[in-house]
Write an enzyme that holds these catalytic residues in place. Structure first.
Site, PDB file in Angstrom:
ATOM      1  N   ALA A 122       0.808  -1.218   0.000  1.00  0.00           N
ATOM      2  CA  ALA A 122       0.000   0.000   0.000  1.00  0.00           C
ATOM      3  C   ALA A 122       0.846   1.275   0.000  1.00  0.00           C
ATOM      4  O   ALA A 122       0.303   2.375   0.053  1.00  0.00           O
ATOM      5  CB  ALA A 122      -0.928  -0.017   1.215  1.00  0.00           C
ATOM      6  N   HIS A 126       9.443  -5.285   2.489  1.00  0.00           N
ATOM      7  CA  HIS A 126       8.947  -4.755   1.208  1.00  0.00           C
ATOM      8  C   HIS A 126      10.047  -4.923   0.173  1.00  0.00           C
ATOM      9  O   HIS A 126      10.543  -3.951  -0.399  1.00  0.00           O
ATOM     10  CB  HIS A 126       8.495  -3.295   1.351  1.00  0.00           C
ATOM     11  CG  HIS A 126       7.223  -3.155   2.114  1.00  0.00           C
ATOM     12  ND1 HIS A 126       5.981  -3.265   1.540  1.00  0.00           N
ATOM     13  CD2 HIS A 126       6.999  -2.948   3.435  1.00  0.00           C
ATOM     14  CE1 HIS A 126       5.039  -3.135   2.460  1.00  0.00           C
ATOM     15  NE2 HIS A 126       5.633  -2.939   3.627  1.00  0.00           N
ATOM     16  N   ASN A 176       4.722 -11.180   4.572  1.00  0.00           N
ATOM     17  CA  ASN A 176       4.007 -10.137   3.854  1.00  0.00           C
ATOM     18  C   ASN A 176       4.997  -9.242   3.121  1.00  0.00           C
ATOM     19  O   ASN A 176       6.002  -8.802   3.697  1.00  0.00           O
ATOM     20  CB  ASN A 176       3.177  -9.277   4.829  1.00  0.00           C
ATOM     21  CG  ASN A 176       1.989 -10.052   5.396  1.00  0.00           C
ATOM     22  OD1 ASN A 176       1.032 -10.348   4.690  1.00  0.00           O
ATOM     23  ND2 ASN A 176       2.086 -10.412   6.662  1.00  0.00           N
ATOM     24  N   ASP A 236      -2.929 -11.359  13.561  1.00  0.00           N
ATOM     25  CA  ASP A 236      -4.309 -10.876  13.752  1.00  0.00           C
ATOM     26  C   ASP A 236      -5.341 -11.858  13.219  1.00  0.00           C
ATOM     27  O   ASP A 236      -6.531 -11.579  13.218  1.00  0.00           O
ATOM     28  CB  ASP A 236      -4.491  -9.508  13.081  1.00  0.00           C
ATOM     29  CG  ASP A 236      -4.353  -9.589  11.566  1.00  0.00           C
ATOM     30  OD1 ASP A 236      -3.869 -10.624  11.063  1.00  0.00           O
ATOM     31  OD2 ASP A 236      -4.718  -8.608  10.889  1.00  0.00           O
ATOM     32  N   ASP A 273       1.137  -3.599  13.440  1.00  0.00           N
ATOM     33  CA  ASP A 273       1.103  -2.912  12.142  1.00  0.00           C
ATOM     34  C   ASP A 273      -0.246  -2.204  11.991  1.00  0.00           C
ATOM     35  O   ASP A 273      -0.810  -2.139  10.896  1.00  0.00           O
ATOM     36  CB  ASP A 273       1.352  -3.903  10.991  1.00  0.00           C
ATOM     37  CG  ASP A 273       1.798  -3.191   9.711  1.00  0.00           C
ATOM     38  OD1 ASP A 273       2.079  -1.980   9.753  1.00  0.00           O
ATOM     39  OD2 ASP A 273       1.846  -3.864   8.653  1.00  0.00           O
ATOM     40  N   LEU A 319      -8.653  -5.724   1.936  1.00  0.00           N
ATOM     41  CA  LEU A 319      -8.190  -5.409   3.296  1.00  0.00           C
ATOM     42  C   LEU A 319      -7.512  -4.041   3.312  1.00  0.00           C
ATOM     43  O   LEU A 319      -6.803  -3.672   2.388  1.00  0.00           O
ATOM     44  CB  LEU A 319      -7.190  -6.467   3.784  1.00  0.00           C
ATOM     45  CG  LEU A 319      -7.755  -7.863   4.042  1.00  0.00           C
ATOM     46  CD1 LEU A 319      -6.626  -8.825   4.389  1.00  0.00           C
ATOM     47  CD2 LEU A 319      -8.778  -7.822   5.174  1.00  0.00           C
ATOM     48  N   SER A 320      -7.744  -3.324   4.383  1.00  0.00           N
ATOM     49  CA  SER A 320      -7.214  -1.964   4.474  1.00  0.00           C
ATOM     50  C   SER A 320      -6.227  -1.841   5.632  1.00  0.00           C
ATOM     51  O   SER A 320      -6.049  -0.778   6.192  1.00  0.00           O
ATOM     52  CB  SER A 320      -8.382  -1.008   4.635  1.00  0.00           C
ATOM     53  OG  SER A 320      -7.956   0.252   5.021  1.00  0.00           O
ATOM     54  N   GLY A 321      -5.588  -2.940   6.023  1.00  0.00           N
ATOM     55  CA  GLY A 321      -4.585  -2.883   7.098  1.00  0.00           C
ATOM     56  C   GLY A 321      -5.091  -3.527   8.369  1.00  0.00           C
ATOM     57  O   GLY A 321      -6.262  -3.883   8.484  1.00  0.00           O
TER      58      GLY A 321
END
Ligand SMILES: [Zn+2]
Length: 409
Positions: free
Chosen positions: A154, A211, A235, A269, A294, A328-330
């Site tokens: 993102a 990343h 991730n 999570d 996060d 998903l937005s975090g």
């Protein structure tokens, strides 16, 4: 500095009827606190011939070191990466609200931003001790902009950067002074990254790999140059491949400097990492596992639709979506939820689940003599938990800073 005499006059608190996490085990012992630190009761009895000034019955609860979140982007509607005139009050709000989740110190995290944002925001987030006002700030975590285009997730593509022109000078020009910075996440495959990793490490800043499309060899070289952490394992990196396991391979690499092991962040999570992947990481390298939230600004906002900056977000339980979609937005699971999920998903011991949120992040940051431990002499930052690991109360420097409604009398 605290002077020894002043500390000697401070009242002695004795927490009784509890199990305390010490030396990787839950011990049926009392916890003694004076002047904000954990006290050795034998010294108190035999050298000073003193007893406690006050006793507090913990009702059989667990006392564990306060949780440390080394990756949190905001929460409660606050976005740390927003360059406002008053970043401090946003940080203060989050610091205060995360006390109820057992977090006693944290690293506010900024995602990839243009240089002017770093220049404006970083000076407004000084390192700060915790207390009744909120969890302590250990320093900022800068995630990006020196990351992979391919694995940016993102992070906004327009603001990504490389080191190629001037290596560490590019870093300083981008971020400005690094005084308040504790962790930098970067992609080690970027040209001249070894110079940057060495320069950051020499300043006591923790370098984290993330990343990134780095292969295992590039990741190992980064660790040899000083990197010690992996940002949200699995991730935003290459998936595990048996001929080149990439950054994930660092968990079992035999090419790390002697005596060193790698730490890695995990978002436990229940959404961002499959429980089986959590178990693989945990079984391969339990002592390096660092739980991170996060968390994004939607943390703590409750179910429904919220406007956050330019984005409409829909919160449903522990999941946040871009409104009207299933994207998903975090993460929005607070730290105590991650601890419980991690415990349940991996079947690890309660001790290890608690250490993954306390001792391990403290070791990562070189703070293990003061934080993440209930050893004698450490800061008396701790969390009181029931058997199901729900937070009943949070203490910083021996002072009660949060208490569950039902625990109040
Ligand atoms: Zn990330």
């Amino acid at each position: 500095m605290r002077d020894a005499q002043g500390e000697g006059r401070a009242p002695v608190l004795q927490f009784t009827n509890c199990r305390i996490l010490r030396g990787r085990a839950l011990l049926r012992e009392d916890l003694w606190v004076r002047g904000g630190r954990i006290l050795d009761p034998e010294k108190l009895f035999f050298e000073e011939r003193r007893m406690a000034d006050e006793q507090r019955d913990c009702g059989g609860c667990i006392l564990a070191p306060g949780f440390i979140d080394v990756q949190i982007n905001g929460g409660f509607g606050v976005d740390f990466s927003q360059a406002t005139e008053d970043v401090g009050s946003g940080v203060a709000l989050v610091a205060q609200r995360i006390l109820s989740h057992g977090v006693t110190s944290f690293c506010p995290t900024l995602v990839t931003s243009p240089p002017e944002v770093y220049h404006k925001v970083l000076p407004q987030i000084p390192v700060k001790s915790g207390g009744p006002h909120g969890a302590g700030v250990l320093g900022v975590h800068l995630e990006g902009p020196f990351i992979s285009r391919e694995k940016r997730g993102a992070h906004p593509e327009a603001h990504l950067r490389s080191f190629e022109a001037n290596a560490f000078h590019d870093v300083l020009a981008t971020y400005g002074p690094l005084d308040n910075v504790r962790i930098v996440t970067l992609a080690p495959e970027l040209g001249r990254s070894h110079e940057v990793i060495q320069a950051l490490t020499a300043r006591g800043i923790c370098v984290s790999l993330g990343h990134s499309v780095a292969d295992l060899q590039a990741a190992e070289e980064a660790v040899q140059n000083g990197a010690t952490f992996i940002t949200h394992l699995f991730n935003a990196m290459l998936p595990f491949h048996h001929r080149d396991p990439g950054i994930v391979g660092l968990l079992t690499s035999d090419r790390l400097p002697p005596g060193r092991h790698i730490f890695y962040g995990m978002i436990a999570d229940g959404t961002h990492t499959n429980p089986a992947a959590l178990r693989i990481a945990h079984r391969a390298h339990p002592q390096g596992l660092v739980l991170v939230t996060d968390a994004v600004p939607a943390l703590g906002l409750g179910n429904g639709r919220h406007t956050l900056g330019q984005q409409e977000v829909e919160v449903d339980g522990l999941t946040a979506y871009v409104a009207g979609t299933k994207t998903l937005s975090g993460s929005i699971a607070p730290m105590d939820v991650c601890v419980r999920h991690f415990l349940q998903a991996t079947g690890c011991s309660v001790e290890l689940a608690l250490e993954a949120a306390s001792l391990h992040p403290a070791q990562l940051l070189g703070l293990e003599k003061h934080k993440g431990t209930l050893d004698f002499g450490a800061d008396a930052d701790f969390v009181v938990l029931d058997d199901s690991l729900h937070v009943r109360a949070t203490y910083i420097s021996g002072e009660l800073v949060w208490q569950a409604e039902e625990a109040r009398q």
